[in-house]
Write a protein that holds these residues in place. Structure first.
Motif, PDB file in Angstrom:
ATOM      1  N   ASN A 142      50.538  74.570  68.035  1.00  0.00           N
ATOM      2  CA  ASN A 142      49.564  74.955  67.014  1.00  0.00           C
ATOM      3  C   ASN A 142      48.179  75.023  67.661  1.00  0.00           C
ATOM      4  O   ASN A 142      47.612  73.987  68.023  1.00  0.00           O
TER       5      ASN A 142
ATOM      6  N   SER B 180      45.268  75.312  66.604  1.00  0.00           N
ATOM      7  CA  SER B 180      44.189  74.568  65.939  1.00  0.00           C
ATOM      8  C   SER B 180      44.173  73.094  66.326  1.00  0.00           C
ATOM      9  O   SER B 180      43.190  72.395  66.054  1.00  0.00           O
TER      10      SER B 180
ATOM     11  N   SER C 127      41.981  71.203  70.409  1.00  0.00           N
ATOM     12  CA  SER C 127      40.764  70.413  70.615  1.00  0.00           C
ATOM     13  C   SER C 127      41.029  68.937  70.322  1.00  0.00           C
ATOM     14  O   SER C 127      40.454  68.048  70.967  1.00  0.00           O
TER      15      SER C 127
ATOM     16  N   ASP D  80      39.866  81.264  72.407  1.00  0.00           N
ATOM     17  CA  ASP D  80      39.586  79.859  72.110  1.00  0.00           C
ATOM     18  C   ASP D  80      40.439  78.935  72.972  1.00  0.00           C
ATOM     19  O   ASP D  80      39.942  77.944  73.514  1.00  0.00           O
TER      20      ASP D  80
END
Length: 206
Positions: A116, A118, A121, A159
């Motif tokens: 995933n 997201s 980080s 990202d």
């Protein structure tokens, strides 16, 4: 009082404390995490049958055991407000560990399961937290390398590439086992970025 725990590879059973009279206390915590979405908790490691409980989205969890062998049968053993049992690693956020030895094994196995974007980080935060918790433990560099290499295999968006670059740059700036390998990866990233930029420019000109 006797403390008993078993660690083998990337498998850690719960650690139990036995009083002299033989009474078993709850398993010791290896770390903490939370539910990414609402999820069921199961009594067995196969995670089938009726759930033993439900944890809501962002519900806090203690981790008391794990098996992370990457063979599709991975599990995390958790407890939360009277609910205890097993969940799949993909259902929880990257953990913050509170046990140096088992925490290292937990993170080493967990980082390779993350798919995933997201959560990446948070994975960086987990490794940084381990580094802070464990002091000068060189295995924190290994965890940074493990995460960077996993990010490299995903190849999904700018990202993630930014996080990948950050992980390699940390290792490239630090003398040690991973410095030269990280420098080589940084050179590959730069070449990849230039190639993408040139292709984009060529398409625009057409």
């Amino acid at each position: 009082m006797i403390v008993c725990s078993v660690v083998f590879g990337s498998v850690a059973t719960a650690a139990y404390i036995f009083r002299d009279e033989g009474k078993r206390l709850p398993p010791a915590s290896i770390g903490s995490t939370y539910a990414v979405q609402g999820m069921n908790v199961y009594q067995g490691t196969d995670m089938t049958g009726p759930p033993s409980g439900v944890v809501p989205r962002q519900g806090q969890l203690e981790i008391t055991g794990f098996k992370l062998a990457g063979n599709g049968k991975d599990w995390i053993q958790v407890r939360s407000r009277g609910v205890s049992g097993y969940v799949h690693p993909s259902e929880v956020a990257p953990p913050k560990v509170s046990n140096r030895e088992q925490g290292y094994l937990l993170l080493k196995g967990f980082l390779g399961t993350i798919d995933n974007p997201s959560l990446m980080s948070l994975a960086v935060d987990s490794v940084d937290s381990y580094r802070h918790y464990s002091g000068a433990d060189a295995r924190a560099d290994e965890l940074d390398w493990t995460l960077a290499e996993h990010l490299r295999t995903l190849k999904s968006g700018e990202d993630l590439a930014r996080v990948e670059r950050l992980e390699y740059s940390k290792l490239a700036a630090k003398p040690g086992e991973y410095q030269q390998r990280a420098e080589a990866r940084m050179a590959e990233l730069s070449a990849r970025t230039r190639s993408v930029s040139q292709n984009t420019t060529h398409l625009v000109r057409r």
